[in-house]
Scaffold this motif. Structure first.
Motif, PDB file in Angstrom:
ATOM      1  N   SER A  28       0.788  -1.234   0.000  1.00 38.42           N
ATOM      2  CA  SER A  28       0.000   0.000   0.000  1.00 38.42           C
ATOM      3  C   SER A  28       0.820   1.286   0.000  1.00 38.42           C
ATOM      4  CB  SER A  28      -0.941   0.003   1.210  1.00 38.42           C
ATOM      5  OG  SER A  28      -0.197   0.013   2.412  1.00 38.42           O
ATOM      6  N   GLY A  29       2.123   1.194  -0.067  1.00 37.82           N
ATOM      7  CA  GLY A  29       2.960   2.386  -0.111  1.00 37.82           C
ATOM      8  C   GLY A  29       3.389   2.930   1.237  1.00 37.82           C
ATOM      9  N   GLY A  30       2.913   2.328   2.316  1.00 39.84           N
ATOM     10  CA  GLY A  30       3.291   2.760   3.655  1.00 39.84           C
ATOM     11  C   GLY A  30       2.657   1.863   4.696  1.00 39.84           C
ATOM     12  N   ALA A  31       3.101   2.007   5.920  1.00 41.24           N
ATOM     13  CA  ALA A  31       2.604   1.168   7.005  1.00 41.24           C
ATOM     14  C   ALA A  31       2.151   2.045   8.160  1.00 41.24           C
ATOM     15  CB  ALA A  31       3.703   0.213   7.474  1.00 41.24           C
ATOM     16  N   GLY A  32       0.926   1.857   8.602  1.00 39.95           N
ATOM     17  CA  GLY A  32       0.398   2.590   9.748  1.00 39.95           C
ATOM     18  C   GLY A  32       0.581   1.793  11.025  1.00 39.95           C
ATOM     19  N   LEU A  33       0.576   2.485  12.136  1.00 39.85           N
ATOM     20  CA  LEU A  33       0.799   1.842  13.428  1.00 39.85           C
ATOM     21  C   LEU A  33      -0.240   0.766  13.714  1.00 39.85           C
ATOM     22  CD1 LEU A  33       2.442   1.647  16.044  1.00 39.85           C
ATOM     23  CD2 LEU A  33       0.959   3.421  16.986  1.00 39.85           C
ATOM     24  N   ASP A  34      -1.522   1.058  13.511  1.00 37.57           N
ATOM     25  CA  ASP A  34      -2.567   0.072  13.796  1.00 37.57           C
ATOM     26  C   ASP A  34      -2.371  -1.198  12.973  1.00 37.57           C
ATOM     27  OD1 ASP A  34      -3.745   1.760  15.640  1.00 37.57           O
ATOM     28  OD2 ASP A  34      -5.273   2.495  14.239  1.00 37.57           O
ATOM     29  N   GLY A  35      -2.060  -1.028  11.701  1.00 45.48           N
ATOM     30  CA  GLY A  35      -1.830  -2.186  10.838  1.00 45.48           C
ATOM     31  C   GLY A  35      -0.628  -2.995  11.274  1.00 45.48           C
ATOM     32  N   LEU A  36       0.410  -2.312  11.745  1.00 42.57           N
ATOM     33  CA  LEU A  36       1.606  -3.015  12.203  1.00 42.57           C
ATOM     34  C   LEU A  36       1.326  -3.799  13.483  1.00 42.57           C
ATOM     35  CD1 LEU A  36       4.299  -0.288  11.515  1.00 42.57           C
ATOM     36  CD2 LEU A  36       3.980  -2.447  10.281  1.00 42.57           C
ATOM     37  N   VAL A  37       0.584  -3.190  14.396  1.00 49.78           N
ATOM     38  CA  VAL A  37       0.224  -3.888  15.641  1.00 49.78           C
ATOM     39  C   VAL A  37      -0.557  -5.144  15.301  1.00 49.78           C
ATOM     40  CG1 VAL A  37      -1.184  -3.731  17.739  1.00 49.78           C
ATOM     41  CG2 VAL A  37       0.309  -1.828  17.096  1.00 49.78           C
ATOM     42  N   HIS A  38      -1.516  -5.019  14.402  1.00 44.81           N
ATOM     43  CA  HIS A  38      -2.327  -6.168  14.002  1.00 44.81           C
ATOM     44  C   HIS A  38      -1.479  -7.233  13.298  1.00 44.81           C
ATOM     45  CE1 HIS A  38      -5.823  -8.418  12.734  1.00 44.81           C
ATOM     46  NE2 HIS A  38      -5.354  -8.395  11.494  1.00 44.81           N
ATOM     47  N   ALA A  39      -0.643  -6.801  12.364  1.00 41.18           N
ATOM     48  CA  ALA A  39       0.166  -7.746  11.591  1.00 41.18           C
ATOM     49  C   ALA A  39       1.200  -8.471  12.443  1.00 41.18           C
ATOM     50  CB  ALA A  39       0.872  -7.014  10.445  1.00 41.18           C
ATOM     51  N   CYS A  40       1.738  -7.771  13.433  1.00 43.14           N
ATOM     52  CA  CYS A  40       2.813  -8.350  14.243  1.00 43.14           C
ATOM     53  C   CYS A  40       2.296  -9.182  15.411  1.00 43.14           C
ATOM     54  CB  CYS A  40       3.719  -7.242  14.781  1.00 43.14           C
ATOM     55  SG  CYS A  40       4.660  -6.400  13.510  1.00 43.14           S
ATOM     56  N   GLY A  41       1.061  -8.923  15.838  1.00 41.50           N
ATOM     57  CA  GLY A  41       0.548  -9.630  17.010  1.00 41.50           C
ATOM     58  C   GLY A  41       1.251  -9.218  18.290  1.00 41.50           C
ATOM     59  N   LEU A  42       1.783  -8.006  18.301  1.00 42.68           N
ATOM     60  CA  LEU A  42       2.479  -7.461  19.467  1.00 42.68           C
ATOM     61  C   LEU A  42       1.639  -6.341  20.062  1.00 42.68           C
ATOM     62  CD1 LEU A  42       6.006  -7.133  17.812  1.00 42.68           C
ATOM     63  CD2 LEU A  42       5.289  -8.904  19.427  1.00 42.68           C
ATOM     64  N   THR A  43       2.013  -5.896  21.247  1.00 42.87           N
ATOM     65  CA  THR A  43       1.323  -4.751  21.829  1.00 42.87           C
ATOM     66  C   THR A  43       1.761  -3.486  21.099  1.00 42.87           C
ATOM     67  OG1 THR A  43       3.025  -4.251  23.470  1.00 42.87           O
ATOM     68  CG2 THR A  43       1.318  -5.856  24.110  1.00 42.87           C
ATOM     69  N   GLU A  44       0.944  -2.438  21.212  1.00 40.30           N
ATOM     70  CA  GLU A  44       1.300  -1.160  20.601  1.00 40.30           C
ATOM     71  C   GLU A  44       2.628  -0.652  21.169  1.00 40.30           C
ATOM     72  OE1 GLU A  44      -0.347   3.380  20.379  1.00 40.30           O
ATOM     73  OE2 GLU A  44      -1.835   1.763  20.303  1.00 40.30           O
ATOM     74  N   GLU A  45       2.823  -0.834  22.466  1.00 38.03           N
ATOM     75  CA  GLU A  45       4.070  -0.395  23.103  1.00 38.03           C
ATOM     76  C   GLU A  45       5.280  -1.119  22.513  1.00 38.03           C
ATOM     77  OE1 GLU A  45       6.184  -0.564  27.475  1.00 38.03           O
ATOM     78  OE2 GLU A  45       4.005  -0.401  27.403  1.00 38.03           O
ATOM     79  N   GLU A  46       5.166  -2.418  22.297  1.00 43.19           N
ATOM     80  CA  GLU A  46       6.279  -3.185  21.717  1.00 43.19           C
ATOM     81  C   GLU A  46       6.580  -2.723  20.300  1.00 43.19           C
ATOM     82  OE1 GLU A  46       5.998  -7.613  23.663  1.00 43.19           O
ATOM     83  OE2 GLU A  46       4.312  -6.964  22.408  1.00 43.19           O
ATOM     84  N   VAL A  47       5.541  -2.482  19.515  1.00 45.97           N
ATOM     85  CA  VAL A  47       5.737  -2.032  18.133  1.00 45.97           C
ATOM     86  C   VAL A  47       6.346  -0.636  18.120  1.00 45.97           C
ATOM     87  CG1 VAL A  47       4.581  -1.448  15.961  1.00 45.97           C
ATOM     88  CG2 VAL A  47       3.918  -3.523  17.210  1.00 45.97           C
ATOM     89  N   ARG A  48       5.849   0.257  18.965  1.00 47.17           N
ATOM     90  CA  ARG A  48       6.415   1.613  19.039  1.00 47.17           C
ATOM     91  C   ARG A  48       7.897   1.581  19.425  1.00 47.17           C
ATOM     92  NH1 ARG A  48       3.097   6.018  18.849  1.00 47.17           N
ATOM     93  NH2 ARG A  48       0.855   5.634  19.034  1.00 47.17           N
ATOM     94  N   HIS A  49       8.236   0.753  20.404  1.00 45.13           N
ATOM     95  CA  HIS A  49       9.625   0.638  20.851  1.00 45.13           C
ATOM     96  C   HIS A  49      10.507   0.149  19.697  1.00 45.13           C
ATOM     97  CE1 HIS A  49      13.009  -0.006  23.531  1.00 45.13           C
ATOM     98  NE2 HIS A  49      13.127  -1.217  23.022  1.00 45.13           N
ATOM     99  N   SER A  50      10.046  -0.855  18.994  1.00 50.78           N
ATOM    100  CA  SER A  50      10.811  -1.386  17.875  1.00 50.78           C
ATOM    101  C   SER A  50      10.933  -0.362  16.760  1.00 50.78           C
ATOM    102  CB  SER A  50      10.147  -2.665  17.354  1.00 50.78           C
ATOM    103  OG  SER A  50      10.894  -3.195  16.286  1.00 50.78           O
ATOM    104  N   LEU A  51       9.845   0.330  16.439  1.00 45.26           N
ATOM    105  CA  LEU A  51       9.893   1.360  15.398  1.00 45.26           C
ATOM    106  C   LEU A  51      10.881   2.464  15.749  1.00 45.26           C
ATOM    107  CD1 LEU A  51       6.111   1.640  14.528  1.00 45.26           C
ATOM    108  CD2 LEU A  51       7.931   0.890  12.975  1.00 45.26           C
ATOM    109  N   THR A  52      10.928   2.837  17.018  1.00 46.27           N
ATOM    110  CA  THR A  52      11.891   3.855  17.454  1.00 46.27           C
ATOM    111  C   THR A  52      13.311   3.396  17.152  1.00 46.27           C
ATOM    112  OG1 THR A  52      10.418   4.679  19.181  1.00 46.27           O
ATOM    113  CG2 THR A  52      12.768   5.130  19.455  1.00 46.27           C
ATOM    114  N   LYS A  53      13.605   2.156  17.477  1.00 48.67           N
ATOM    115  CA  LYS A  53      14.947   1.609  17.216  1.00 48.67           C
ATOM    116  C   LYS A  53      15.218   1.536  15.705  1.00 48.67           C
ATOM    117  CE  LYS A  53      17.871  -2.358  18.312  1.00 48.67           C
ATOM    118  NZ  LYS A  53      17.934  -3.633  19.032  1.00 48.67           N
TER     119      LYS A  53
END
Length: 78
Positions: A28-53
């Motif tokens: 789709s040309g980009g990835a949104g936070l909600d979609g990443l949380v859903h796709a990864c099966g992780l908590t929003e906090e875990e996804v945010r932490h990983s995205l920061t890194k």
């Protein structure tokens, strides 16, 4: 991202999140936070932490309201 940066230094979670960003970016040309949380099966906090890194290392870049891929020298299979 520094020259010679080793993708193997990333954690399994970081690689999982990176692969989700890559998949959604191709579809789709980009990835949104909600979609990443859903796709990864992780908590929003875990996804945010990983995205920061991933952003700090240049693997992922902020793109509008979401994220896209940064410059890379490796392929991801998904």
């Amino acid at each position: 991202m520094t020259e010679g940066h080793d993708v193997q230094a990333l954690s399994d979670v970081d690689i999982h999140v990176y692969e989700a960003v890559a998949s959604q970016t191709v579809e789709s040309g980009g990835a949104g936070l909600d979609g990443l949380v859903h796709a990864c099966g992780l908590t929003e906090e875990e996804v945010r932490h990983s995205l920061t890194k991933l952003v700090e290392h240049g693997y992922v870049v902020p793109q509008g309201d979401g994220y896209g891929l940064g410059p890379h020298t490796f392929e991801v299979e998904y």
